[in-house]
Each structure stands twice: as structure tokens, then as C-alpha cells.
Design an enzyme around this catalytic site. Structure first.
Site, PDB file in Angstrom:
ATOM      1  N   HIS A  80       0.878  -1.046  -0.088  1.00 57.48           N
ATOM      2  CA  HIS A  80       0.152   0.052   0.009  1.00 57.48           C
ATOM      3  C   HIS A  80       0.832   1.308  -0.123  1.00 57.48           C
ATOM      4  O   HIS A  80       0.523   2.323  -0.697  1.00 57.48           O
ATOM      5  CB  HIS A  80      -0.881   0.012   1.135  1.00 57.48           C
ATOM      6  N   HIS A  86      -9.288  -2.037  -5.275  1.00 60.35           N
ATOM      7  CA  HIS A  86      -7.938  -2.258  -4.139  1.00 60.35           C
ATOM      8  C   HIS A  86      -7.141  -3.057  -4.897  1.00 60.35           C
ATOM      9  O   HIS A  86      -5.712  -3.002  -4.688  1.00 60.35           O
ATOM     10  CB  HIS A  86      -8.564  -2.868  -2.934  1.00 60.35           C
ATOM     11  N   ASP A 110      -3.101  -2.618  -5.294  1.00 59.68           N
ATOM     12  CA  ASP A 110      -1.895  -3.574  -5.092  1.00 59.68           C
ATOM     13  C   ASP A 110      -1.240  -3.849  -6.208  1.00 59.68           C
ATOM     14  O   ASP A 110       0.048  -4.041  -6.088  1.00 59.68           O
ATOM     15  CB  ASP A 110      -2.587  -4.879  -4.550  1.00 59.68           C
ATOM     16  N   HIS A 128      -0.481 -10.969  -5.010  1.00 61.62           N
ATOM     17  CA  HIS A 128       0.964 -10.619  -4.539  1.00 61.62           C
ATOM     18  C   HIS A 128       1.733 -11.514  -5.383  1.00 61.62           C
ATOM     19  O   HIS A 128       2.629 -11.165  -5.952  1.00 61.62           O
ATOM     20  CB  HIS A 128       1.074 -10.572  -3.331  1.00 61.62           C
TER      21      HIS A 128
END
Length: 463
Positions: free
Chosen positions: A77, A259, A263, A286
Site C-alpha cells: 500500500h 483495491h 495492490d 501478490h
């Protein structure tokens, strides 16, 4: 654009989502070329960690940077905020191993950075320009990220959790202008059954139901909800008609997709330079983001290594045809090693040679393993450079160039029949008293095959 840093030092504190520990961060302006670095000031040697995709040591539940035994986790973030605000250089001092979760978005970081302001720097900003599609796909999960050529910057994030509550969503960011208002405020999200499992294994010690959207995609008895609420310091919670816990309201109908875009921006900023291109991310995470960024890193390093590589379009009109070259150059078969000139300015020139099996040197030079001799590549460079300086004379057909010096010659890849080789010559100093100094490089496709520094003298032809 030039590089920029923050105009003043700023600090922010909070609790790590996974560790539950209070952490303090201090952002300090940094010089040109510094990049983004973390420094663990709580450790004895206060190690510095470059933000680089090759230093990522874990993508389990967050993105974790490491150097030796020192790590900093949940960096995505914060990095997204720096990327979205186009901050190139900053030192981040941190006194713990995890960046605080704050409200689960990038907004707290964005607000602090905007309050500090920016300082424009003198050095130009480097970019990775996407020149051809780059794709990473995870067959097991169906996740896919693609980078495509695009004159600007755009990210599209698409998610699909096959859930009646959270099904297909997508979000788009074009450029950076709307990042602070449209992407940065979007908070992380988690499914209720995942949250319960994390609590059971003591893996989110800093969660408090206000720093994440909790999605209930299946029926949960109220007693279980009450038990979870008590663990999080609340009397009770309920599931709204939207299928989320009533501890917060959605800021956008597609906040989860936004969101995920947030990321993606944080994770691909591990490349180390901003991107000119379009990023299409389907079911990103991720692990996938980092694997994709490693592909970008490889392509960027190749691009930087070949930054001066000339471009060749066979449909373009040549600057000089073979016949026009022969009017200036004294060489003839089999020593005429340039077919045409495709690019020329006052200080550089690009010559081209299409190699066929019929070249005379292939018949005797390694006849069973046909390779263009390195010395002939140097000769072709000299012929190309000679054309540059000879065409600048009043009567170019009455001058020749002769070697005075060859230095730093390196041969990096074989040149074989069927190759098209481009010779780029650049003046490294103005021509004085007939002495010309040039840097020569030769390319086949994306490969640098040879290079050398050449010095020659221009001599009037006597006969």
C-alpha cells in the site's frame, strides 16, 4: 518528466496487521537516482533495503522485502501511494518489520505525502517502455497479467471470486491524475471464513474490523458473528444486504477491484522505474504480481542494455542505396560490407548488411560452422563511419578514411548467414584536422553482437 522527491520529512505511525506491533515510519527526501529504500533503524546495523523485485522474499498474505536477515512486510500500500503520486526518490526509516495497515488503503500515506509536497529534481526520469506484449499466466489459478504497448500509463484490474456477493468486477486507472481520489481510498478485503481461520491461527494480530472490508459469501449464524466481534473488540456485528459486515460502508461499488488495482500498482513499482504501457490484470494477487514484475524487470534490463539499438523498417526509404554508397566508397566486392544506410545525422549513422550464405568469407572462414569474422565486423563499422564523415566533405568521392586506432573491441554473439546486422556509428568528438573518433556498435535483432572504439583519418585520394 524529471525525477522528484518529497519536499520535507514526514512521519506516520500505526499497527502492523499481521504482527500487531506499533510501528513508526519517517519519510525523508532523497537525491536523484536514489530510488525508494527502506532502512530498519531498530536493528543494530540499520540495514538499507532497495525496493527491488529481486529482493522480495515472501508474497504470503502480503509483499515482503528482505536483505540478509532484515525484512519489511506489507509494503504494497505504501509503494502504491509512492507510485500513484510519482515519487521517485525517498528514504523510509522504519522501526519494525511491518508497514502499518492503518485503514487498509493507501490514503493515509497519500495524505501525508501530499501535505509534504514535492521537490522537482534535475535528472530525467527513466521509464520502462513496453514495446511488445509481456504475459504471465498461472494455469492453476487462472490469474493472468499482461503488459501491452500504450502511449501513456493505464492499469485495468479484473476480479472474479465466483461468489454471489463478490463476483466479477473491474476497475481502470488511466494516467495518475485520479489515483489519489479514485484508487488510494480503496481498502483491502477478506472473506469472513478466511478471517476466522486467520484469527484461529493468530495471523492477524492488528486487525480490528475497520481496516478491511469483510465479505460474508455464505450464511454465518449470528452467534459466530458475535464471537468474532468480541475477538475484535466489538459487541456485535451483522451482515448487510450487500453481503459485508456492517463495520464500514463501501466507498465504491467496485471497491474490491479498485483495491486489487492499488495492490498491482504497488507490486509492479518493484520494477524500480515507472511504466509506459497498459497493464491488464485478471485475478491478480501478490504472488502473481511479483512473478509478472520479474518478467518486466528482465525486459527493462534488456531494453536499457539495448537503449541505443537502431530500429529497422524494411519499408522505409534508405538514406543511401548500394549504388549511392559506391559513389562515395572506394571498396568493391568482396570488401564492400554495407548494403544501405538507413539513418544519418550530423553525429551518427546506421548501416545495414544482409548476410547470405553466398558471402565470400563464409566459404573459407570456419566452412563447417559459418560465422562472420569479427575483424570484418570492425571493417563494416569503419565503412559505415567513413560514409558519415566523407559525405560531409565538399567532394566526398575524392576522400578515403584509414584506421589509426582500434580500441575496446568486443565480440559478444555469433553473426551467421541469414542475419541482418545493423552497424551504428556515433562521433565521440568533433572531427578536427581530419581525425574522427567514433563509437561503433553492431546489432542483430535484440542482440548486441560487437562493439569497438575507432579512430580514423580522412585523407584526400591521390589517384
Amino acid at each position: 518528466m524529471n525525477q522528484r522527491t518529497i519536499a520535507s520529512t514526514i512521519s506516520i505511525s500505526g499497527v502492523g496487521l499481521h504482527t500487531g506491533q506499533e510501528v513508526n515510519l519517517t519519510f525523508k527526501p532523497a537525491p536523484e537516482g536514489h530510488g525508494v529504500k527502506f532502512q530498519r533503524v531498530d536493528l543494530d546495523d540499520q540495514p538499507l533495503m532497495n525496493v527491488d523485485v529481486n529482493r522480495i522474499v515472501s508474497t504470503e498474505r502480503s509483499t515482503t522485502l528482505g536483505s540478509g536477515s532484515a525484512t519489511v512486510s506489507t509494503i504494497e500500500h505504501l509503494l502504491s501511494a509512492l507510485s500513484g503520486l510519482q515519487v521517485d526518490n525517498v528514504l523510509i526509516e522504519i522501526d519494525g518489520g511491518e508497514v502499518p495497515i492503518l485503514d487498509g488503503s493507501a490514503s493515509p500515506f497519500v495524505e501525508k505525502i501530499l501535505a509534504a509536497g514535492f521537490e522537482e529534481q534535475d535528472a530525467p526520469r527513466d521509464y520502462f517502455v513496453v514495446e511488445e506484449p509481456i504475459t504471465f499466466r498461472d494455469e492453476a489459478t487462472g490469474s493472468e497479467i499482461v503488459a501491452l504497448p500504450y502511449d501513456g500509463f493505464e492499469v485495468v484490474s479484473m476480479i472474479d471470486f465466483d461468489s454471489p456477493v463478490l463476483g466479477q468486477q473491474y476497475a481502470t486507472l488511466r494516467g495518475y491524475e485520479d489515483y489519489a481520489t479514485e484508487i488510494a481510498p480503496c481498502r483491502t478485503f477478506v472473506f469472513l471464513h478466511e478471517l476466522e481461520a486467520l484469527f484461529e491461527h493468530d495471523l492477524i494480530r492488528g486487525g480490528d474490523l475497520t481496516n478491511a472490508i469483510v465479505i460474508a459469501d455464505r450464511h454465518v449464524p449470528q452467534p459466530r458473528l458475535n464471537s468474532l466481534a468480541q475477538k475484535m473488540g466489538k459487541e456485535t456485528v451483522e451482515v448487510t444486504e450487500q453481503g459485508i459486515l456492517n463495520t464500514l460502508d463501501l466507498k465504491f461499488h467496485n471497491e474490491p477491484a479498485r483495491h486489487k488495482l492499488l495492490d498491482v500498482m504497488g507490486d509492479i513499482s518493484l520494477l524500480g522505474v515507472p511504466i509506459r504501457g497498459r497493464i491488464l490484470a485478471t485475478k491478480p494477487g501478490h504472488r502473481v504480481n511479483v512473478a509478472f514484475t520479474k518478467l518486466l524487470k528482465k525486459a527493462y534490463l534488456d531494453q536499457r542494455r539495448l537503449k541505443g539499438r537502431p530500429r529497422y523498417n524494411p519499408n522505409d526509404e534508405p538514406v543511401f542505396t548500394t549504388e549511392q554508397i559506391l559513389e562515395v566508397m572506394p571498396h568493391r566486392y568482396p570488401f564492400m560490407l554495407i548494403d544501405k544506410i538507413i539513418e544519418m545525422s550530423d553525429t551518427h549513422i546506421v548501416g545495414l548488411k544482409n548476410l547470405t550464405f553466398n558471402e565470400a568469407f563464409f566459404q573459407g572462414h570456419f566452412p563447417n560452422n559459418h560465422v562472420m569474422p569479427g575483424v570484418l565486423q570492425i571493417e563494416a563499422m569503419a565503412q559505415t563511419g567513413g560514409l558519415l564523415v566523407l559525405t560531409q566533405q565538399e567532394d566526398p568521392g575524392n576522400w578515403d578514411t584509414y584506421f589509426l586506432k582500434i580500441e575496446n573491441a568486443k565480440f559478444k554473439n555469433f553473426v551467421v548467414p541469414g542475419d541482418t546486422i545493423l552497424f551504428k556509428m556515433e562521433l565521440t568528438a568533433p572531427v578536427r584536422r581530419g581525425i574522427c573518433q567514433m563509437r561503433g556498435t553492431a546489432y542483430v535483432g535484440n542482440k548486441l553482437v560487437s562493439e569497438a572504439d575507432l579512430v580514423a583519418q580522412i585523407v584526400r585520394r591521390t589517384s
